[in-house]
Design a protein around this motif. Structure first.
Motif, PDB file in Angstrom:
ATOM      1  N   GLY A  78       0.827  -1.196   0.000  1.00  0.00           N
ATOM      2  CA  GLY A  78       0.000   0.000   0.000  1.00  0.00           C
ATOM      3  C   GLY A  78       0.861   1.246   0.000  1.00  0.00           C
ATOM      4  O   GLY A  78       2.042   1.207   0.354  1.00  0.00           O
ATOM      5  N   SER A  79       0.287   2.362  -0.399  1.00  0.00           N
ATOM      6  CA  SER A  79       1.086   3.568  -0.613  1.00  0.00           C
ATOM      7  C   SER A  79       1.610   4.170   0.682  1.00  0.00           C
ATOM      8  O   SER A  79       2.670   4.768   0.712  1.00  0.00           O
ATOM      9  N   ARG A  80       0.868   4.075   1.773  1.00  0.00           N
ATOM     10  CA  ARG A  80       1.270   4.536   3.099  1.00  0.00           C
ATOM     11  C   ARG A  80       1.775   5.975   3.074  1.00  0.00           C
ATOM     12  O   ARG A  80       1.088   6.866   2.608  1.00  0.00           O
ATOM     13  N   ALA A  81       2.994   6.223   3.580  1.00  0.00           N
ATOM     14  CA  ALA A  81       3.517   7.595   3.569  1.00  0.00           C
ATOM     15  C   ALA A  81       3.783   8.015   2.137  1.00  0.00           C
ATOM     16  O   ALA A  81       4.589   7.395   1.445  1.00  0.00           O
ATOM     17  N   ILE A  82       3.111   9.055   1.679  1.00  0.00           N
ATOM     18  CA  ILE A  82       3.252   9.425   0.262  1.00  0.00           C
ATOM     19  C   ILE A  82       3.795  10.829   0.064  1.00  0.00           C
ATOM     20  O   ILE A  82       4.281  11.146  -1.018  1.00  0.00           O
ATOM     21  N   CYS A  83       3.727  11.696   1.074  1.00  0.00           N
ATOM     22  CA  CYS A  83       4.124  13.094   0.889  1.00  0.00           C
ATOM     23  C   CYS A  83       5.533  13.304   1.448  1.00  0.00           C
ATOM     24  O   CYS A  83       5.719  13.372   2.666  1.00  0.00           O
ATOM     25  N   PHE A  84       6.506  13.376   0.557  1.00  0.00           N
ATOM     26  CA  PHE A  84       7.892  13.566   0.971  1.00  0.00           C
ATOM     27  C   PHE A  84       8.216  15.056   0.899  1.00  0.00           C
ATOM     28  O   PHE A  84       8.174  15.664  -0.170  1.00  0.00           O
ATOM     29  N   ALA A  85       8.540  15.643   2.059  1.00  0.00           N
ATOM     30  CA  ALA A  85       8.755  17.078   2.165  1.00  0.00           C
ATOM     31  C   ALA A  85      10.135  17.476   1.644  1.00  0.00           C
ATOM     32  O   ALA A  85      11.042  16.651   1.520  1.00  0.00           O
ATOM     33  N   LYS A  86      10.283  18.757   1.380  1.00  0.00           N
ATOM     34  CA  LYS A  86      11.505  19.291   0.790  1.00  0.00           C
ATOM     35  C   LYS A  86      12.745  18.879   1.584  1.00  0.00           C
ATOM     36  O   LYS A  86      13.752  18.464   1.012  1.00  0.00           O
ATOM     37  N   ARG A  87      12.705  19.015   2.896  1.00  0.00           N
ATOM     38  CA  ARG A  87      13.885  18.669   3.697  1.00  0.00           C
ATOM     39  C   ARG A  87      14.204  17.178   3.578  1.00  0.00           C
ATOM     40  O   ARG A  87      15.374  16.791   3.482  1.00  0.00           O
ATOM     41  N   THR A  88      13.201  16.332   3.570  1.00  0.00           N
ATOM     42  CA  THR A  88      13.421  14.895   3.409  1.00  0.00           C
ATOM     43  C   THR A  88      14.021  14.594   2.041  1.00  0.00           C
ATOM     44  O   THR A  88      14.925  13.755   1.918  1.00  0.00           O
ATOM     45  N   LEU A  89      13.551  15.288   1.018  1.00  0.00           N
ATOM     46  CA  LEU A  89      14.109  15.106  -0.325  1.00  0.00           C
ATOM     47  C   LEU A  89      15.581  15.522  -0.360  1.00  0.00           C
ATOM     48  O   LEU A  89      16.400  14.885  -1.037  1.00  0.00           O
ATOM     49  N   GLU A  90      15.931  16.562   0.374  1.00  0.00           N
ATOM     50  CA  GLU A  90      17.329  16.988   0.443  1.00  0.00           C
ATOM     51  C   GLU A  90      18.186  15.939   1.142  1.00  0.00           C
ATOM     52  O   GLU A  90      19.343  15.706   0.761  1.00  0.00           O
ATOM     53  N   ILE A  91      17.621  15.286   2.151  1.00  0.00           N
ATOM     54  CA  ILE A  91      18.342  14.197   2.825  1.00  0.00           C
ATOM     55  C   ILE A  91      18.562  13.042   1.858  1.00  0.00           C
ATOM     56  O   ILE A  91      19.674  12.486   1.763  1.00  0.00           O
ATOM     57  N   PHE A  92      17.530  12.680   1.127  1.00  0.00           N
ATOM     58  CA  PHE A  92      17.690  11.587   0.155  1.00  0.00           C
ATOM     59  C   PHE A  92      18.655  11.977  -0.958  1.00  0.00           C
ATOM     60  O   PHE A  92      19.358  11.116  -1.498  1.00  0.00           O
ATOM     61  N   LEU A 118       4.803  10.250  -3.629  1.00  0.00           N
ATOM     62  CA  LEU A 118       5.347   8.990  -4.131  1.00  0.00           C
ATOM     63  C   LEU A 118       4.963   7.885  -3.163  1.00  0.00           C
ATOM     64  O   LEU A 118       5.082   8.046  -1.945  1.00  0.00           O
ATOM     65  N   GLN A 119       4.497   6.765  -3.706  1.00  0.00           N
ATOM     66  CA  GLN A 119       4.158   5.649  -2.851  1.00  0.00           C
ATOM     67  C   GLN A 119       5.394   5.172  -2.072  1.00  0.00           C
ATOM     68  O   GLN A 119       6.494   5.096  -2.600  1.00  0.00           O
ATOM     69  N   GLN A 120       5.188   4.853  -0.809  1.00  0.00           N
ATOM     70  CA  GLN A 120       6.298   4.490   0.068  1.00  0.00           C
ATOM     71  C   GLN A 120       7.065   3.281  -0.438  1.00  0.00           C
ATOM     72  O   GLN A 120       8.274   3.181  -0.240  1.00  0.00           O
ATOM     73  N   TYR A 121       6.371   2.363  -1.111  1.00  0.00           N
ATOM     74  CA  TYR A 121       7.072   1.155  -1.541  1.00  0.00           C
ATOM     75  C   TYR A 121       8.172   1.454  -2.557  1.00  0.00           C
ATOM     76  O   TYR A 121       9.187   0.752  -2.593  1.00  0.00           O
ATOM     77  N   TYR A 122       7.991   2.499  -3.385  1.00  0.00           N
ATOM     78  CA  TYR A 122       9.071   2.865  -4.306  1.00  0.00           C
ATOM     79  C   TYR A 122      10.305   3.337  -3.530  1.00  0.00           C
ATOM     80  O   TYR A 122      11.433   2.941  -3.829  1.00  0.00           O
ATOM     81  N   ALA A 123      10.071   4.210  -2.553  1.00  0.00           N
ATOM     82  CA  ALA A 123      11.192   4.715  -1.759  1.00  0.00           C
ATOM     83  C   ALA A 123      11.925   3.571  -1.075  1.00  0.00           C
ATOM     84  O   ALA A 123      13.168   3.523  -1.065  1.00  0.00           O
ATOM     85  N   GLU A 124      11.178   2.635  -0.511  1.00  0.00           N
ATOM     86  CA  GLU A 124      11.817   1.513   0.178  1.00  0.00           C
ATOM     87  C   GLU A 124      12.594   0.630  -0.800  1.00  0.00           C
ATOM     88  O   GLU A 124      13.698   0.167  -0.485  1.00  0.00           O
ATOM     89  N   GLN A 125      12.045   0.386  -1.967  1.00  0.00           N
ATOM     90  CA  GLN A 125      12.742  -0.439  -2.952  1.00  0.00           C
ATOM     91  C   GLN A 125      14.067   0.215  -3.350  1.00  0.00           C
ATOM     92  O   GLN A 125      15.103  -0.453  -3.431  1.00  0.00           O
ATOM     93  N   TRP A 126      14.042   1.522  -3.588  1.00  0.00           N
ATOM     94  CA  TRP A 126      15.286   2.216  -3.954  1.00  0.00           C
ATOM     95  C   TRP A 126      16.292   2.180  -2.813  1.00  0.00           C
ATOM     96  O   TRP A 126      17.494   2.043  -3.046  1.00  0.00           O
ATOM     97  N   LEU A 127      15.802   2.292  -1.585  1.00  0.00           N
ATOM     98  CA  LEU A 127      16.699   2.219  -0.433  1.00  0.00           C
ATOM     99  C   LEU A 127      17.333   0.841  -0.310  1.00  0.00           C
ATOM    100  O   LEU A 127      18.531   0.718  -0.023  1.00  0.00           O
ATOM    101  N   VAL A 128      16.538  -0.198  -0.528  1.00  0.00           N
ATOM    102  CA  VAL A 128      17.083  -1.559  -0.499  1.00  0.00           C
ATOM    103  C   VAL A 128      18.182  -1.703  -1.542  1.00  0.00           C
ATOM    104  O   VAL A 128      19.285  -2.208  -1.262  1.00  0.00           O
ATOM    105  N   GLU A 129      17.904  -1.270  -2.753  1.00  0.00           N
ATOM    106  CA  GLU A 129      18.891  -1.393  -3.834  1.00  0.00           C
ATOM    107  C   GLU A 129      20.160  -0.610  -3.517  1.00  0.00           C
ATOM    108  O   GLU A 129      21.286  -1.084  -3.757  1.00  0.00           O
ATOM    109  N   ALA A 130      19.996   0.599  -2.970  1.00  0.00           N
ATOM    110  CA  ALA A 130      21.162   1.410  -2.632  1.00  0.00           C
ATOM    111  C   ALA A 130      21.953   0.788  -1.484  1.00  0.00           C
ATOM    112  O   ALA A 130      23.191   0.810  -1.494  1.00  0.00           O
ATOM    113  N   CYS A 131      21.251   0.234  -0.499  1.00  0.00           N
ATOM    114  CA  CYS A 131      21.939  -0.438   0.613  1.00  0.00           C
ATOM    115  C   CYS A 131      22.757  -1.622   0.110  1.00  0.00           C
ATOM    116  O   CYS A 131      23.921  -1.819   0.494  1.00  0.00           O
ATOM    117  N   GLU A 132      22.146  -2.419  -0.757  1.00  0.00           N
ATOM    118  CA  GLU A 132      22.852  -3.588  -1.288  1.00  0.00           C
ATOM    119  C   GLU A 132      24.076  -3.167  -2.092  1.00  0.00           C
ATOM    120  O   GLU A 132      25.127  -3.822  -2.034  1.00  0.00           O
TER     121      GLU A 132
END
Length: 536
Positions: free
Chosen positions: A59-73, A120-134
């Motif tokens: 499910g999409s869950r957290a979908i609104c990524f704020a400017k500061r969070t985007l800068e962290i990513f 952005l649906q949370q699952y996309y963010a998590e998938q990218w994080l998994v790939e980057a961690c690996e």
């Protein structure tokens, strides 16, 4: 229900032996845990991540990524993915019954790499994080690994981990608990999680449709298609739209999740001729609560495990990512021997006020959206009536005070403010466009880029200082300097020629100086590493 996203499933890898040790362990491979893992790996630290599932969130869950969070990513190497895939928005509209009360722009000025929000649906963010961690080679992602016991000791934590291949004991020198609002680690250690549960329920429906709505946040109070309640609409990628329907406390959650019943609500909103499919449905209750302390010896709590807020305002996921941003550079500094254990006490000193700010705003939003009595409802409706014609009433309207970065006003790590400007110590560093040679660039890409402290100096070249990267800002082209061609850097920092700003690895202002004299700058770096007021 049809789906626009196919869940990845990650392989379980057995870990031999009944007992094991690791310097850093993170419980929970959700948005916050994965962000912390990637941040630590970017700082050269090896991390073990445990998760009882084998996929990203459903499910999409957290979908609104704020400017500061985007800068962290962006600092973690993922910012461009959010811009490419996500839905960018700055504009919002508030409706009362059948008419628009007013609209607002969260980022009316130009000169920022990132917008106010990306949906952005949370699952996309998590998938990218998994790939980057690996890809780092430093993150050991252990799927199908459930923590079944935890003990807290002065020298670390001892976990029992249950897997399909059997259980084993894992000794962690440091444990980060990012295991969600129902945190097993928090509950097992008997740590209180106190606050307020609001007597209301909301239905989330992820609806797949082609719709004429603009890319904006729309919020209705008492609309004709859902009288007496409120509705929120957000656009997501893949033609997925998030709709939140207020239901009232007496609603039966299981009955409300029935697809047929959800479809009737959506049809009432869209009209009978708009085709759509349901992708995900959930019912939630507002909760605003937190732990008394986030640090317990060598165990740290992050995200929903430490604090919880209502969804309106997008303060949950953004706040959790900012927890990781705050903690990980400090933990890495301690592990590298650059700072003492006392630095880690500043995690509570800085993130508890941030959580309280989020809880306060979330509580106020909830009180406005769900009035507790007839007088409160009459006040709310009067404010909404006035807001259409009277701008002075609009600040009183509260459909969710949207996430803003926390300013660390009273942090024990803050240094001197010799050159007071628009970015005092504790402020998240403002971004602005710069030129590097002939190439267009952004200031924040250079702050904390090497994982350390940064000194931003205007029209002066400081002597090299240990542990600090210097950025020279100029008004005219100069080799090796960043050109402030628009003047926005100087304007947003209030930085005069000859003045300097010291910035922490997490892109918060540590101190400001009228000159580039080395000793005060080095002293401020030392204070930001926990020496001085935090030193034993």
């Amino acid at each position: 229900m049809p789906g626009t996203y196919t869940q990845p499933h990650y392989a379980f890898r057995p870990h031999p032996g009944g007992e094991e040790s690791a310097p850093l362990v993170i419980a929970g491979a959700g948005l916050v845990g994965l962000t912390a893992a990637l941040d630590l790996a970017r700082r050269g630290q090896r991390v073990v991540v445990l998760d009882e599932d084998d996929t990203v969130s459903f499910g999409s869950r957290a979908i609104c990524f704020a400017k500061r969070t985007l800068e962290i990513f962006a600092r973690l190497g993922l910012g461009h993915k959010f811009l490419e895939k996500g839905i960018t928005w700055n504009q919002g509209r508030v409706f009362f019954q059948s008419r628009e009360a007013y609209s607002f722009n969260l980022l009316p000025e130009d000169g920022h790499e990132f917008p106010a929000f990306v949906n952005l649906q949370q699952y996309y963010a998590e998938q990218w994080l998994v790939e980057a961690c690996e890809a780092t080679g430093l993150v050991d992602l252990r799927w199908k690994s459930r923590v079944t016991s935890v003990e807290n000791f002065p020298e670390g934590a001892r976990l029992t981990v249950e897997t399909p291949a059997g259980s084993y004991t894992l000794h962690a020198d440091w444990l980060l608990a990012a295991d969600g609002a129902r945190s097993f680690i928090r509950e097992t250690l008997g740590l209180a999680f106190t606050g307020q549960v609001f007597r209301d329920r909301f239905l989330i429906a992820d609806v797949v449709m082609t719709a004429p709505f603009p890319t904006e946040r729309w919020f209705w109070f008492d609309p004709p298609f859902h009288p007496g309640q409120s509705v929120l609409l957000h656009k997501q990628p893949d033609d997925v739209w998030r709709i939140d329907f207020q239901l009232g406390w007496d609603a039966d959650p299981e009955r409300e999740k029935d697809p047929g019943r959800v479809r009737e609500r959506v049809k009432a909103m869209l009209g009978p001729d708009v085709p759509f499919d349901l992708e995900w449905v959930s019912v939630y209750t507002f909760r605003c609560r937190r732990m008394e302390r986030f640090r317990h010896g060598r165990i740290f709590f992050l995200g929903d495990a430490a604090h919880q807020v209502s969804p309106f305002g997008a303060r949950g996921g953004n706040g959790g990512v900012q927890d990781a941003d705050n903690l990980c550079w400090k933990l890495a500094a301690v592990l590298r021997g650059e700072a003492g254990d006392a630095l880690l006490d500043s995690y509570d000193a800085e993130r508890i006020p941030a959580a309280d700010e989020n809880i306060l705003n979330s509580t106020r939003s909830t009180d406005f959206i769900t009035p507790k009595n007839a007088a409160a409802r009459a006040f709310r409706d009067a404010v909404l009536e006035l807001a259409e014609d009277w701008p002075l009433a609009r600040p009183l309207v509260n459909s969710g005070r949207l996430s803003r970065p926390s300013t660390l006003w009273n942090s024990p790590l803050n240094g001197p403010d010799e050159a007071p400007g628009l970015a005092p110590p504790g402020t998240p560093a403002p971004d602005a466009p710069v030129l590097r040679g002939d190439a267009r660039d952004w200031l924040l890409r250079h702050i904390g880029a090497d994982g350390g402290f940064t000194l931003l100096a205007r029209e002066v070249t400081p002597v090299p200082l240990p542990g600090i990267t210097t950025l020279v800002l100029t008004d005219t082209p100069r080799p090796g300097a960043l050109l402030d061609h628009s003047g926005l850097v100087a304007a947003r920092y209030g930085l005069s020629p000859g003045e300097c700003v010291l910035l922490r690895p997490d892109q918060h202002v540590a101190a400001r100086f009228t000159t580039a004299a080395p000793d005060p700058i080095l002293a401020a770096r030392g204070k930001a590493l926990g020496r001085g007021t935090l030193a034993p």
